[in-house]
Write an enzyme that holds these catalytic residues in place. Structure first.
Site, PDB file in Angstrom:
ATOM      1  CG  MET A 235      -2.060  -0.977   1.057  1.00  0.00           C
ATOM      2  SD  MET A 235      -3.185  -0.271  -0.168  1.00  0.00           S
ATOM      3  CE  MET A 235      -4.180  -1.699  -0.568  1.00  0.00           C
ATOM      4  CG  HIS A 236       3.909   1.331  -3.007  1.00  0.00           C
ATOM      5  ND1 HIS A 236       5.046   0.862  -2.369  1.00  0.00           N
ATOM      6  CD2 HIS A 236       3.651   0.435  -3.990  1.00  0.00           C
ATOM      7  CE1 HIS A 236       5.448  -0.257  -2.944  1.00  0.00           C
ATOM      8  NE2 HIS A 236       4.626  -0.540  -3.937  1.00  0.00           N
ATOM      9  CG  ASP A 237       0.477   6.224  -4.060  1.00  0.00           C
ATOM     10  OD1 ASP A 237      -0.054   6.205  -5.185  1.00  0.00           O
ATOM     11  OD2 ASP A 237       1.712   6.370  -3.904  1.00  0.00           O
TER      12      ASP A 237
END
Ligand code: RIB
Ligand code: CA
Length: 311
Positions: A235-237
């Site tokens: 869940m980068h962003d």
């Protein structure tokens, strides 16, 4: 509440990040600005307009750069789908973006908020680079910048570079050198913010249209990651967005950070001085860790706020 502008390239994880941002009590979201990144500017802008309408986020959307400042555009369509939204068409009534280009809008809001504005950039940094080049007085009008991008060690667009930085290294280095504190939510932390298919189904089970969208939109990346031997989606962003709202479940360390803009095999690497005695100016923070349990709890708490509509 923090006045923020979200600069993004939706993009699957951008979409999830904006779903969460819409419910974060810490934010006064002033605007969304779009940039070419995961897919073309036309698509990231279309997706941003559709997403804002889908979640009832009534803010202006400003179109930005159609490509990097000095290089050919690269994209991540193989991950996000050619439409950037895993085949989900967020049809919407508002067809037009605002008539001001993103970097002018960033400056106008920065002036209006007299130094309180925070930028949350979860795509390539071209719009921010353009803003700093055009407006030399912008740095003193910004409180801080939080980015999803970079890493102190590994890469994903190349062995050395993370995609958002790799897509426009020159713009990224301009941002790190602008004199505004940059909080780098890089792969060191975001690779740990992993949601498994079971976690995703727990979100979907909340039952709102937004919760079901959350599940549907990540399926393509989950399939992509499975081929790489990873069971779930990084869940980068969303992790960067939650950090921007409340850093208490994260670990960040002062750092000197610059971007390689000349290397061939190291192009786009965020060279980060955390420990050496090189005395690089500490122009930012490297966000290195997250309490994954607390991250998941926060995601669920925010997604519960979307109402389940009858029928
Ligand atoms: O490396 C991950 C980043 O690149 C995320 O922002 C994703 O949306 C892509 O833009
Ligand atoms: Ca992104």
């Amino acid at each position: 509440m923090k006045p923020v502008i979200i600069d993004c390239d939706p993009g699957v994880d951008d979409a999830v990040a904006i779903l969460l941002a819409n419910k974060l009590p810490e934010f006064n979201i002033l605007a969304i600005t779009t940039v070419a990144g995961n897919v073309s500017l036309e698509r990231t802008t279309y997706n941003a307009l559709g997403l804002a309408e889908f979640i009832g986020l009534d803010v202006p959307v400003y179109r930005g750069a159609a490509g990097p400042m000095f290089r050919e555009r690269v994209d991540a369509a193989e991950v996000h789908g050619n439409d950037g939204m895993a085949g989900i068409d967020l049809a919407h009534s508002r067809k037009e973006v605002e008539g001001v280009i993103a970097w002018d809008a960033i400056y106008q809001h920065a002036v209006a908020w007299k130094g309180e504005l925070e930028l949350i950039a979860i795509g390539p940094l071209t719009n921010l680079g353009m803003a700093f080049i055009k407006y030399p007085d912008l740095p003193k009008l910004l409180k801080r910048i939080v980015i999803m991008g970079g890493s102190t060690n590994e890469g994903n667009a190349s062995p050395a570079a993370e995609f958002n930085i790799y897509a426009d290294p020159e713009a990224a280095d301009i941002v790190f050198c602008a004199g505004v504190p940059v909080h780098m939510c890089g792969l060191d932390m975001t690779m740990k913010a992993l949601m498994t298919p079971e976690d995703i189904e727990r979100v979907a089970a909340l039952g709102s249209k937004e919760a079901k969208f959350f599940r549907d939109v990540v399926q393509g990346i989950i399939a992509f990651m499975k081929k790489l031997g990873v069971d779930g989606i990084n869940m980068h962003d969303p992790a960067a967005m939650l950090y921007a709202a409340d850093g208490s479940i994260f670990k960040a360390y002062p750092a000197g950070i610059r971007v390689e803009t000349r290397g061939s095999i190291t192009l786009g690497k965020t060279v980060t001085d955390l420990y050496s005695d090189a005395k690089w100016p500490k122009n930012g923070f490297a966000v290195m860790d997250v309490d994954c349990e607390a991250f998941m709890a926060r995601v669920m708490e925010l997604m519960k706020q979307y109402q389940v509509l009858a029928g």
